[in-house]
Design a protein around this motif. Structure first.
Motif, PDB file in Angstrom:
ATOM      1  N   ASN A  51       0.858  -1.191   0.000  1.00 14.97           N
ATOM      2  CA  ASN A  51       0.000   0.000   0.000  1.00 14.97           C
ATOM      3  C   ASN A  51       0.891   1.237   0.000  1.00 14.97           C
ATOM      4  N   ASN A  87      -1.151  -4.345  -4.424  1.00 12.15           N
ATOM      5  CA  ASN A  87      -2.476  -4.100  -3.866  1.00 12.15           C
ATOM      6  C   ASN A  87      -3.176  -3.077  -4.749  1.00 12.15           C
ATOM      7  N   GLY A 147      -6.706  -7.530  -3.907  1.00 12.08           N
ATOM      8  CA  GLY A 147      -7.454  -6.425  -3.315  1.00 12.08           C
ATOM      9  C   GLY A 147      -8.749  -6.930  -2.704  1.00 12.08           C
ATOM     10  N   TYR A 172      -5.780  -7.867   4.136  1.00 12.92           N
ATOM     11  CA  TYR A 172      -4.879  -7.446   3.049  1.00 12.92           C
ATOM     12  C   TYR A 172      -3.528  -8.163   3.151  1.00 12.92           C
TER      13      TYR A 172
END
Length: 492
Positions: free
Chosen positions: A203, A237, A258, A305
């Motif tokens: 991220n 991601n 995702g 995640y």
């Protein structure tokens, strides 16, 4: 080793001497330089290796690598001087050659991103080890080489240490290494010369911007993206929009994961959170390139995640699905939402959250599990911005049902003064708090007063094994302190 072999991948010029000379060790610390060594002058934020040239000359080194003009003195006439544009870049390539290019003999996974790097590396290693793939790890908390565990000083070590660890891993029979790759490491060429088999982007948010770090967000983003010019396959991601911007000029193939984007090649559906018998449970099903039922003893969407990322990585090893899911359920990361097994009636959790952003994210996540009370114990470091104290006080005042203000590396400052700064902000939002300067006593108070259904967060220390108090590093381990407090409480 012949000097020419160490520098053959560099663009360089010989200012003095001969490149066809025998060398002993490769060093970048003048204090450990010795006769016939090669000394690389690193221009750092704190010190400049060029200032120590006279010292290594006295030690009779064989060669010195520089990026600045240097005067060739009488004592240097028998020393080879190599001039390069960037000595950090030179050190990376020279270190790879010095250790006989170990990255070519091991499967390399590099993980970058603002958050999630540490947890994801541990998840990946857990899964691969469970499937019989011996895996080394390099990261913020520690480096793991077989049975050897080395505490870390940096998220990504200097290039020499990276190559040294790779060599030890290869020699120890590791087939794979998973490592955290920070933006600083990419900016300072600590991983230069390594072609990662897999590069990962978890991220991207603004961070590490300021003096001796990145000049602005654009620079931070650019440096993160560099990893995807030195890997074969990239895993990203896709929910983090700036990630796509950061890798716009990538040279690798791309795979995505995702939660909120239908374009993701691996995604999570039917996510559920529950809190039973003092145990936090997160469940979901994967869809896309793998269909599996996943359960974690870690909280929140960020854990989903991280585990999705680990699944996407380890799928490239054709791991057994049952072993993968079991490894994810059992994984623990020292000091990162680490559950400490002290009771079936309440939950004790140790986490490294030490600023307002990370504390807010953690507490909001834990609210989704609907504890009877959310109790937060934290302090703020000394010799740091006072604003951090008021921000963390505000976060806990708004989100915690009860707060225990204590010490966290006060350094040279008065712990009572730091706590007053926190209290000034926190008290605007709640009167449900206590102040206990001694952190051990504060932990004891938290455990002694725990109620069924509570989640107690011990925030700030995480994996650290010390407290910095009045110029001294005093041994302190939060997890052990919590366990001892629980044992004392049970005996009463």
């Amino acid at each position: 080793m012949i000097l020419r072999t160490l520098i053959e991948k560099l663009e360089y010029s010989i200012v003095n001497g001969d490149e066809n000379i025998n060398c002993n060790k490769l060093v970048y610390d003048s204090r450990i330089a010795g006769e016939a060594d090669v000394f690389v002058c690193i221009s750092g934020a704190v010190s400049d290796g060029h200032k120590f040239i006279s010292q290594v000359v006295d030690k009779k080194v064989a060669a010195i690598v520089v990026e600045k003009d240097v005067e060739i003195t009488e004592g240097m006439k028998d020393i080879t001087i190599v001039r390069v544009d960037d000595t950090r870049l030179a050190l990376a390539y020279m270190s790879a050659a010095y250790f006989d290019n170990p990255s070519q003999s091991i499967f390399t996974i590099g993980i970058t991103g603002t958050k999630g790097k540490t947890t994801t590396t541990f998840m990946v290693r857990n899964i691969l080890e469970a499937c019989g793939i011996k895996t080394g790890l390099i990261g913020t908390i520690e480096t793991i080489i077989g049975d050897e565990v080395i505490p870390s000083k940096n998220t990504t070590p200097e290039s020499y240490k990276v190559q040294e660890y790779f060599r030890k891993m290869v020699d120890a029979g590791c087939r794979c290494v998973v490592m955290e790759v920070s933006s600083q490491a990419l900016m300072l060429h600590r991983t230069a010369g390594i072609v990662f088999d897999i590069g990962v982007f978890t991220n991207l948010e603004p961070d590490h911007i300021g003096t001796n770090e990145h000049k602005d967000y654009e620079d931070y983003m650019r440096c993160k993206g560099l990893l995807f010019k030195q890997c074969i396959h990239g895993i990203i991601n896709v929910d983090s929009p700036d990630v796509m911007k950061a890798i716009h000029d990538h040279t690798c193939t791309i795979e995505t994961y995702g939660i909120h984007n239908d374009r993701a090649m691996l995604t999570a559906k039917n996510i559920s959170y529950s809190f039973e018998n003092g145990c936090i449970i997160t469940k979901y099903q994967t869809e896309g390139i793998l269909k599996a039922d996943v359960m974690l003893h870690m909280p929140g969407e960020f854990s989903v995640y991280n585990s999705l990322c680990a699944i996407a990585i380890t799928k490239h090893f054709n791991v057994d699905e049952e072993k993968l899911c079991k490894a994810l359920l059992e994984v623990t990361v020292p000091g990162r939402v680490e559950l400490v097994p002290v009771s079936d009636e309440y939950t004790a959790m140790v986490d490294f959250a030490h600023n307002a952003m990370s504390l807010k994210s953690l507490l909001e996540t834990l609210k989704e599990y609907h504890p009877k009370r959310l109790v937060t114990l934290f302090g703020c470091g000394g010799e740091r911005a006072v604003l951090r104290r008021s921000e963390m006080g505000e976060v806990s005042g708004k989100l915690s049902d009860f707060t225990i203000i204590t010490s966290d590396n006060p350094k040279s400052e008065d712990p009572e003064a730091i706590m007053r700064d926190i209290e000034e902000s926190l008290s605007k939002y709640t009167d449900r708090y206590v102040k206990i300067a001694d952190r051990v006593e504060a932990v004891n108070y938290a455990i002694k007063n725990a109620e069924p259904g509570d989640i107690i967060v011990f925030a700030g220390k995480g994996h650290e094994t010390y407290q910095e108090i009045a110029g001294e590093k005093v041994p302190y381990n939060e997890r052990e302190t919590v366990l001892m407090a629980a044992e004392r409480n049970r005996r009463k």
